[in-house]
Scaffold this motif. Sequence first.
Motif, mmCIF file in Angstrom:
data_model
loop_
_atom_site.group_PDB
_atom_site.id
_atom_site.type_symbol
_atom_site.label_atom_id
_atom_site.label_comp_id
_atom_site.label_asym_id
_atom_site.label_seq_id
_atom_site.Cartn_x
_atom_site.Cartn_y
_atom_site.Cartn_z
ATOM 1 N N PHE A 1 8.582 -0.576 4.530
ATOM 2 C CA PHE A 1 8.669 -1.286 5.800
ATOM 3 C C PHE A 1 7.449 -2.180 5.971
ATOM 4 C CE2 PHE A 1 11.082 2.642 6.591
ATOM 5 C CZ PHE A 1 12.251 2.133 7.144
ATOM 6 N N ASP A 2 7.554 -3.074 6.930
ATOM 7 C CA ASP A 2 6.422 -3.908 7.318
ATOM 8 C C ASP A 2 5.391 -3.003 8.003
ATOM 9 O OD1 ASP A 2 4.620 -5.514 8.573
ATOM 10 O OD2 ASP A 2 6.107 -6.900 9.418
ATOM 11 N N ALA B 1 0.834 -1.199 0.000
ATOM 12 C CA ALA B 1 0.000 0.000 0.000
ATOM 13 C C ALA B 1 0.865 1.244 0.000
ATOM 14 C CB ALA B 1 -0.916 -0.005 1.223
ATOM 15 N N ILE B 2 0.628 2.133 -0.949
ATOM 16 C CA ILE B 2 1.369 3.389 -0.992
ATOM 17 C C ILE B 2 0.378 4.530 -1.177
ATOM 18 C CG2 ILE B 2 3.216 4.696 -2.088
ATOM 19 C CD1 ILE B 2 4.385 2.128 -3.109
ATOM 20 N N CYS C 1 -3.388 -1.012 7.038
ATOM 21 C CA CYS C 1 -2.653 -1.924 7.927
ATOM 22 C C CYS C 1 -3.527 -2.434 9.061
ATOM 23 C CB CYS C 1 -1.415 -1.236 8.493
ATOM 24 S SG CYS C 1 -0.155 -1.040 7.235
ATOM 25 N N SER C 2 -4.397 -1.567 9.570
ATOM 26 C CA SER C 2 -5.199 -2.035 10.703
ATOM 27 C C SER C 2 -6.163 -3.124 10.242
ATOM 28 C CB SER C 2 -5.911 -0.867 11.389
ATOM 29 O OG SER C 2 -6.860 -0.322 10.525
ATOM 30 N N ILE C 3 -6.546 -3.091 8.971
ATOM 31 C CA ILE C 3 -7.415 -4.153 8.444
ATOM 32 C C ILE C 3 -6.622 -5.444 8.195
ATOM 33 C CG2 ILE C 3 -8.759 -4.857 6.412
ATOM 34 C CD1 ILE C 3 -9.601 -1.840 6.268
ATOM 35 N N THR D 1 1.887 -6.838 5.102
ATOM 36 C CA THR D 1 1.580 -5.618 4.357
ATOM 37 C C THR D 1 2.794 -4.698 4.319
ATOM 38 O OG1 THR D 1 -0.699 -5.781 5.075
ATOM 39 C CG2 THR D 1 0.025 -3.638 4.256
ATOM 40 N N ILE D 2 3.167 -4.330 3.102
ATOM 41 C CA ILE D 2 4.323 -3.455 2.932
ATOM 42 C C ILE D 2 3.832 -2.048 2.610
ATOM 43 C CG2 ILE D 2 6.391 -3.020 1.530
ATOM 44 C CD1 ILE D 2 6.600 -5.521 3.265
#
Lengths: 493, 285
Positions: free
Chosen positions: B247-248, B190-191, B201-203, B211-212
């Motif tokens: 990043f992770d 995701a960018i 990320c919370s999902i 998720t990167i």
Amino acid sequence: MQNEHLNSKKEKIPRTKISEQKPEERIKNFNEVELGYTEEEAVRESMRCLMCKKPKCIEGCPVNIDIKSFIAYIKNKEFEKALEKIREKNALPGVCGRVCPQEDQCEKTCILGIKDQPVAIGKLERFAADYEKNKNYVKNYKPNNSDEVNNFIKANKITNSNIESIRFNNIKVAVIGAGPAGLTCSGELAKMGYKVTLFEALHSPGGVLVYGIPEFRLPKKIVNDEVEYVKSLGVEIKLNTIIGKTFTIDELFSKGYKSVFIATGAGLPYFLGIKGENLNGVYSANEYLTRVNLMKAYLFPEWDTPIKKADIVSVIGGGNVALDSARTALRLGAKKVKLIYRRSEAEMPGRIEEIKHAKEEGVEMVYLTNPLEIIGENGWVKKIKCIRMQLGEPDESGRRRPLPITNSEHEIDTDIIVIAIGQGPNPVLTQTSPDIMLNKKGNIVTDAVGKTSKKGVFAGGDIVTGAATVILAMGAGKIVANAIDEYIKTGIW
Amino acid sequence: MVLENQIINKYNLTKEIVSFEVFSPTIANKAKAGQFVIVRASSNGERIPLTIADFNSTRGYINLTILKRGKSTNQLGLMEPGQLLNDIVGPLGKPSEIEKFGNVVVIGGGVGIAPILPIIKSLHYEDNYIISVLGAKSAEGLIFTKEIKQYSNEFHICTDDGSLGFKGFVSEFLLNYLKKDNKKINRVIAIGPALMMKAVCSITKNFNIKTIVSLNPIMVDGTGMCGSCRVEVANQTKFACVDGPEFDGHQVDFDLLISRLNIYCNEEDIALKKFMENHKCKMNI
Ligand SMILES: Cc1cc2nc3c(=O)[nH]c(=O)nc-3n(C[C@H](O)[C@H](O)[C@H](O)COP(=O)(O)OP(=O)(O)OC[C@H]3O[C@@H](n4cnc5c(N)ncnc54)[C@H](O)[C@@H]3O)c2cc1C
Ligand code: FES
């Protein structure tokens, strides 16, 4: 015998004071604090030199400048000769005269200094360099033929230079990093006839001299002049080029460079590793100084890069970097600047003169105090929790070790914190060259002349020694230049 | 003759986003998906990081896609083909991790759509099944849809106002998708804006999908020299310019990132105001 001088009845001349901007004036501008000797003052100061038969000052100089001779020239008002004498050993006299810790080097061993104040060697060096500033650098050009000169001058866009008997040999050497080590090495190699390309990561050459040391201590014009001199010798400077990213060292070899000198400095800022360090308003000294010096944030918004200004600024550390940050904060308009240092003044590694300047300017020295935690509010720094220290037994550095005093925790209000506790080697380059051996701290391991574990690759300056001084970096650059010449000529590694 | 750092082409993709092809053969030759450059538009300009949105080593250009927001990006937006950027340095940062993951959801939000283009291309060549999800405020804000669609196995659009595709945020779309679709998702990339990446990320954390994210903190040198770009990942301080920018996402402290992105809000306003005053006529065109 040197000691006979001490007893001589010679009239005592006190050390010639250098004129300076007044503290209350200078904290409002970024102009140079010290104004330099006039001709008269320089000659007067040079008369104080005892002309020792065995001059100790020369031993105290990391690059062994023939100090006695250059001072003698100043005494005779042969200022250009004085500079030539210095240049035999030191490629950056205008810089070193201003930033060397003379009190730990030449002036420390000056015989006059035993009973009186030592000769102001640094200020005389600076005088000689500044005197010559507007004149051409290199004299007595003895070319092979006129075509060679014309082509060279055209190719290098040289205007009024007259390069001293350089015989170009068309052998390519790569130098990485345009700080004092890289600039010196490039200049020396160019003088020997090598085709030198100097690669620099930033958009401006000079290393710490442009991004770290502030204008008020080292005007950027001086650095630019030194860079122009190196260019006038035929060195090609390629800015915005990061070795390790744009090219690797192996790629440099395949591009035909016969040898490589790594002079990438100590550019990695250390942090304290305490809570709250990433709050807004906490800067590394590298960031704070780079914004102000390289990016000219003090001229914002005429220049685009901003810096946070605030009433209370606290700087952590006791070296030149900390002092420069504190004095920069004053000039950015801070009402109160505190320098928080865990040892006492006696252990401060900064230049004595800068400690004096900082105090005159109103920097509040908070000694024997160590930060424990940074406390914030709404994402911004508010306070530093500190503990008081006392000095114990000497540690490995020979300085007395600071020890915490129990139950002495306290809080200090602040709006900005600048962390200036040291820098380490930047790994961007070395990560891509695993065949270059590093020590535990990540510094490159070399032998006495700068050879690394990789054939054809040399290293010197802060990347080898850890954060040190301009003169040592320069000295390393010079030693390596000779070693590269020998390696290329003999092929022996 | 084309010069190094010269703008070859300019595309006004949306009202706010402009895209340049800049001649920079060395960087084009070295660049990998996920890397960025630092650019200074003018001789007294600031150093700003820009993701390499695309690159072509044969023709020697890189694509820089810019959201006109502050002074520097607006100034860049006024530049025209033929003009030179003062400085470009790179490629910087670590390249994206590209391998055969399987089913990959690639999410781009706003100007963040641009940097996913080279990532999608690389993932495509590694035979991944690519589910791309593009988000913008409205249909006019979408960029590179044609190019991205070409490399995607599934292609979804989300707009906040519903003017095209799914009405709502990409994170809402993703939640629905993960609930409905029983395909195993091996990775999410995701960018986009920090808030978007945080929401994504919370999902994905609940679904346990790696998720990167690509972080965009304020930078100065871009080489690890200043620490302006510090972020916290797994409670450790990292320099995004050298340790990242990817990043992770499950380990990233997004609130810190967002807070640090706002350090110079006041200063940015001052600079932009001054710039707008000096360029009123040009900006109105
Ligand atoms: C604020 C400050 C004040 C100081 N004050 C003094 C003082 O008063 N007196 C004194 O003697 N010393 C002082 N020092 C220390 C002194 O400046 C250094 O010891 C000296 O500059 C080291 O020189 P160098 O050539 O090894 O490295 P640097 O000056 O650090 O230069 C290294 C250069 O290499 C470039 N570089 C790094 N990596 C790469 C790469 N991968 N590819 C291409 N280029 C790269 C960097 O951008 C930089 O320009 C001070 C240092 C600081 C930070
Ligand atoms: S931008 Fe300076 S360290 Fe990352």
